[in-house]
Design a protein around this motif. Structure first.
Motif, PDB file in Angstrom:
ATOM      1  N   GLY A 110       0.497  -1.267   0.181  1.00 37.00           N
ATOM      2  CA  GLY A 110      -0.043  -0.035  -0.141  1.00 37.00           C
ATOM      3  C   GLY A 110       0.825   1.321  -0.184  1.00 37.00           C
ATOM      4  O   GLY A 110       0.294   2.170  -0.085  1.00 37.00           O
ATOM      5  N   SER A 111       2.245   1.230   0.119  1.00 39.89           N
ATOM      6  CA  SER A 111       3.172   2.375   0.190  1.00 39.89           C
ATOM      7  C   SER A 111       3.047   3.182  -1.181  1.00 39.89           C
ATOM      8  O   SER A 111       3.410   4.114  -1.306  1.00 39.89           O
ATOM      9  N   GLY A 112       2.660   2.232  -2.244  1.00 37.10           N
ATOM     10  CA  GLY A 112       2.815   2.923  -3.503  1.00 37.10           C
ATOM     11  C   GLY A 112       4.028   2.385  -4.359  1.00 37.10           C
ATOM     12  O   GLY A 112       4.341   2.700  -5.530  1.00 37.10           O
ATOM     13  N   LYS A 113       4.534   1.220  -4.030  1.00 34.79           N
ATOM     14  CA  LYS A 113       5.730   0.527  -4.762  1.00 34.79           C
ATOM     15  C   LYS A 113       5.462   0.233  -6.066  1.00 34.79           C
ATOM     16  O   LYS A 113       6.233   0.430  -7.000  1.00 34.79           O
ATOM     17  N   THR A 114       4.330  -0.528  -6.339  1.00 35.91           N
ATOM     18  CA  THR A 114       4.124  -0.971  -7.763  1.00 35.91           C
ATOM     19  C   THR A 114       3.781   0.267  -8.621  1.00 35.91           C
ATOM     20  O   THR A 114       4.400   0.369  -9.997  1.00 35.91           O
ATOM     21  N   THR A 115       3.056   0.940  -8.148  1.00 31.78           N
ATOM     22  CA  THR A 115       2.839   2.482  -8.934  1.00 31.78           C
ATOM     23  C   THR A 115       4.045   3.258  -9.240  1.00 31.78           C
ATOM     24  O   THR A 115       4.339   3.553 -10.222  1.00 31.78           O
ATOM     25  N   GLN A 146      -1.117  -6.427 -11.645  1.00 33.26           N
ATOM     26  CA  GLN A 146      -0.883  -4.899 -11.682  1.00 33.26           C
ATOM     27  C   GLN A 146       0.124  -4.508 -12.450  1.00 33.26           C
ATOM     28  O   GLN A 146       0.119  -3.647 -13.294  1.00 33.26           O
ATOM     29  N   LYS A 248       2.826  10.104  -2.215  1.00 26.85           N
ATOM     30  CA  LYS A 248       1.781  10.537  -1.917  1.00 26.85           C
ATOM     31  C   LYS A 248       2.050  11.961  -0.959  1.00 26.85           C
ATOM     32  O   LYS A 248       1.362  12.371  -0.119  1.00 26.85           O
ATOM     33  N   ASP A 250       1.287  14.759  -2.487  1.00 25.97           N
ATOM     34  CA  ASP A 250       0.377  15.448  -2.595  1.00 25.97           C
ATOM     35  C   ASP A 250      -0.823  15.446  -1.553  1.00 25.97           C
ATOM     36  O   ASP A 250      -1.706  16.309  -1.809  1.00 25.97           O
ATOM     37  N   GLY A 273       6.701  10.921  -4.600  1.00 22.38           N
ATOM     38  CA  GLY A 273       5.510  10.627  -5.476  1.00 22.38           C
ATOM     39  C   GLY A 273       4.332  11.944  -5.280  1.00 22.38           C
ATOM     40  O   GLY A 273       4.221  12.303  -4.183  1.00 22.38           O
ATOM     41  N   GLY A 275       1.248  12.317  -6.854  1.00 21.99           N
ATOM     42  CA  GLY A 275       0.113  11.985  -7.568  1.00 21.99           C
ATOM     43  C   GLY A 275      -0.116  10.729  -8.089  1.00 21.99           C
ATOM     44  O   GLY A 275       0.896   9.843  -8.084  1.00 21.99           O
ATOM     45  N   GLU A 276      -1.126  10.119  -8.468  1.00 26.12           N
ATOM     46  CA  GLU A 276      -1.435   8.896  -8.851  1.00 26.12           C
ATOM     47  C   GLU A 276      -1.009   8.571 -10.211  1.00 26.12           C
ATOM     48  O   GLU A 276      -0.683   7.489 -10.682  1.00 26.12           O
TER      49      GLU A 276
HETATM   50  P1  GDP Z   1       1.719  -1.139  -3.322  1.00 31.87           P
HETATM   51  O1  GDP Z   1       0.825  -2.088  -2.399  1.00 31.87           O
HETATM   52  O2  GDP Z   1       2.951  -0.576  -2.325  1.00 31.87           O
HETATM   53  O3  GDP Z   1       2.458  -1.719  -4.590  1.00 31.87           O
HETATM   54  O4  GDP Z   1       0.913   0.168  -3.644  1.00 31.87           O
HETATM   55  P2  GDP Z   1       0.262   0.308  -4.787  1.00 31.87           P
HETATM   56  O5  GDP Z   1       1.220   0.892  -6.061  1.00 31.87           O
HETATM   57  O6  GDP Z   1      -0.609  -0.296  -5.285  1.00 31.87           O
HETATM   58  O7  GDP Z   1      -0.496   1.966  -4.518  1.00 31.87           O
HETATM   59  C1  GDP Z   1      -1.348   2.051  -3.580  1.00 31.87           C
HETATM   60  C2  GDP Z   1      -2.364   3.362  -3.771  1.00 31.87           C
HETATM   61  O8  GDP Z   1      -1.450   4.324  -3.789  1.00 31.87           O
HETATM   62  C3  GDP Z   1      -2.845   3.223  -5.032  1.00 31.87           C
HETATM   63  O9  GDP Z   1      -4.225   3.939  -5.096  1.00 31.87           O
HETATM   64  C4  GDP Z   1      -1.951   4.253  -5.907  1.00 31.87           C
HETATM   65  O10 GDP Z   1      -2.537   4.707  -6.832  1.00 31.87           O
HETATM   66  C5  GDP Z   1      -1.814   5.305  -4.760  1.00 31.87           C
HETATM   67  N1  GDP Z   1      -0.437   6.227  -4.807  1.00 31.87           N
HETATM   68  C6  GDP Z   1       0.970   5.645  -5.127  1.00 31.87           C
HETATM   69  N2  GDP Z   1       1.686   6.644  -5.359  1.00 31.87           N
HETATM   70  C7  GDP Z   1       0.925   7.686  -4.888  1.00 31.87           C
HETATM   71  C8  GDP Z   1       1.218   9.184  -4.943  1.00 31.87           C
HETATM   72  O11 GDP Z   1       2.418   9.531  -5.052  1.00 31.87           O
HETATM   73  N3  GDP Z   1       0.224   9.936  -4.567  1.00 31.87           N
HETATM   74  C9  GDP Z   1      -0.947   9.515  -4.708  1.00 31.87           C
HETATM   75  N4  GDP Z   1      -1.859  10.476  -4.066  1.00 31.87           N
HETATM   76  N5  GDP Z   1      -1.360   8.314  -4.406  1.00 31.87           N
HETATM   77  C10 GDP Z   1      -0.277   7.466  -4.819  1.00 31.87           C
END
Ligand code: GDP
Length: 295
Positions: A110-115, A146, A248, A250, A273, A275-276
């Motif tokens: 949930g940290s945003g790793k994959t994104t 994903q 996040k 933003d 990061g 934004g999404e």
């Molecule tokens: P993972 O479980 O670490 O791989 O996390 P995900 O890549 O699936 O991201 C989890 C959520 O965080 C998703 O809804 C992404 O769109 C969101 N997200 C990731 N990076 C950012 C960011 O820099 N800003 C915002 N607002 N959302 C982000």
């Protein structure tokens, strides 16, 4: 994200500028307010203590009390120290060694790793590199899907990881496959858990020891404040990371993580990061961030 802190500091500085000449008492009072503002912004208390100590030392010397523009002088000192706190200057990804160069992305779920893996692929491609995405989170087949989808969307090749395979083997095979694809940089999206646990760490160590990544980036969520700092410390203690990507930024987090991570872990924030969307990744510049906090 730093709105509240910026406003608080602004009002401290306005007061200081209003005094004309500054006495030690004026400076001490001002710094007390700066201290409160930083604590409210969720900056680690040890970081605040050292920060205020350093500013006090410089401000109470000749620099300020003898200055013709003492208020400005204090602002300059705070600006310098904020920049230093966040690491002075931007630190780039470390990409060296034989091709394809592996980079590991680590962090909690949930940290945003994959994104962020997708965002880095976009950024590297813009810089003329050929990224290869490697999904190595075998515990969550959804995470593999994903990243595969992101690859299709971005037209970046993705290693066809099998959720039943061993993550270390996935990474080793991906090195060979990435080279065959003509790629020069492997972005390895490792498994995340809800909490830091030994099993996760030992798996990450096994991958690191076999793959020998050029850089290891911890992806941490700025919205989690001091938790992000503690997580960065745990990952760094075990893995010796190369830097942090703080996601996040933003959001409406108070900014404590951005201000504390370098000082607590010794490792720089390399990117943020914001934004999404997949182009919403920016290099982190401590000097620009300090200036934006001070308005
Ligand atoms: P993972 O479980 O670490 O791989 O996390 P995900 O890549 O699936 O991201 C989890 C959520 O965080 C998703 O809804 C992404 O769109 C969101 N997200 C990731 N990076 C950012 C960011 O820099 N800003 C915002 N607002 N959302 C982000």
């Amino acid at each position: 994200m730093f709105d509240n802190l910026s406003n608080r500091l602004d009002s401290v500085f306005k007061k200081l500028k209003g005094h004309g000449k500054l006495t030690e008492k004026n400076i001490e009072d001002g710094l007390k307010e700066v201290r409160m503002a930083l604590l409210e912004a969720d900056v680690h208390y040890k970081v605040v203590k050292k920060f205020i100590g350093d500013i006090k030392e410089r401000s109470l010397g000749q620099e300020v009390t003898k200055s013709l523009t003492p208020g400005q002088q204090v602002i300059k000192i705070v600006n310098d120290e904020l920049t230093k706190l966040m690491g002075d200057s931007h630190e780039e990804l470390k990409l060296s060694g034989t091709l394809p160069i592996p980079v590991m992305l680590v962090g909690l779920q949930g940290s945003g790793k994959t994104t962020t893996a997708g965002k880095l692929a976009v950024l590297l491609r813009k810089r003329g590199r050929k990224p290869y995405l490697v999904p190595a989170d075998v515990y969550r087949p959804a995470a593999i899907d994903q990243l595969k989808k992101l690859g299709v969307q971005l037209d970046v090749p993705v290693f066809p990881s099998d959720a039943k395979a061993d993550p270390v083997q996935i990474c080793q095979k991906a090195l060979v496959a990435g080279q065959k694809e003509g790629c020069d940089t492997l972005l390895i999206d490792t498994a995340g858990r809800l909490h830091v646990d030994e099993e996760l760490m030992s798996e990450l160590c096994r991958i690191r020891d076999k793959v020998k990544p050029s850089d290891i980036l911890l992806v941490a969520d700025a919205m989690t404040g001091q938790d992000a700092v503690n997580i960065a410390k745990s990952f760094n203690d075990t893995l010796d990371i190369g830097g942090v990507i703080l996601t996040k930024m933003d959001g409406d987090a108070r900014g404590g993580a951005a201000l504390s991570i370098k000082s607590v872990t010794g490792k720089p924030i390399k990117f943020i990061g914001v934004g999404e969307k997949l182009n919403e990744l920016e290099p982190f510049h401590p000097d620009r961030m300090a200036s934006s906090i001070l308005g």
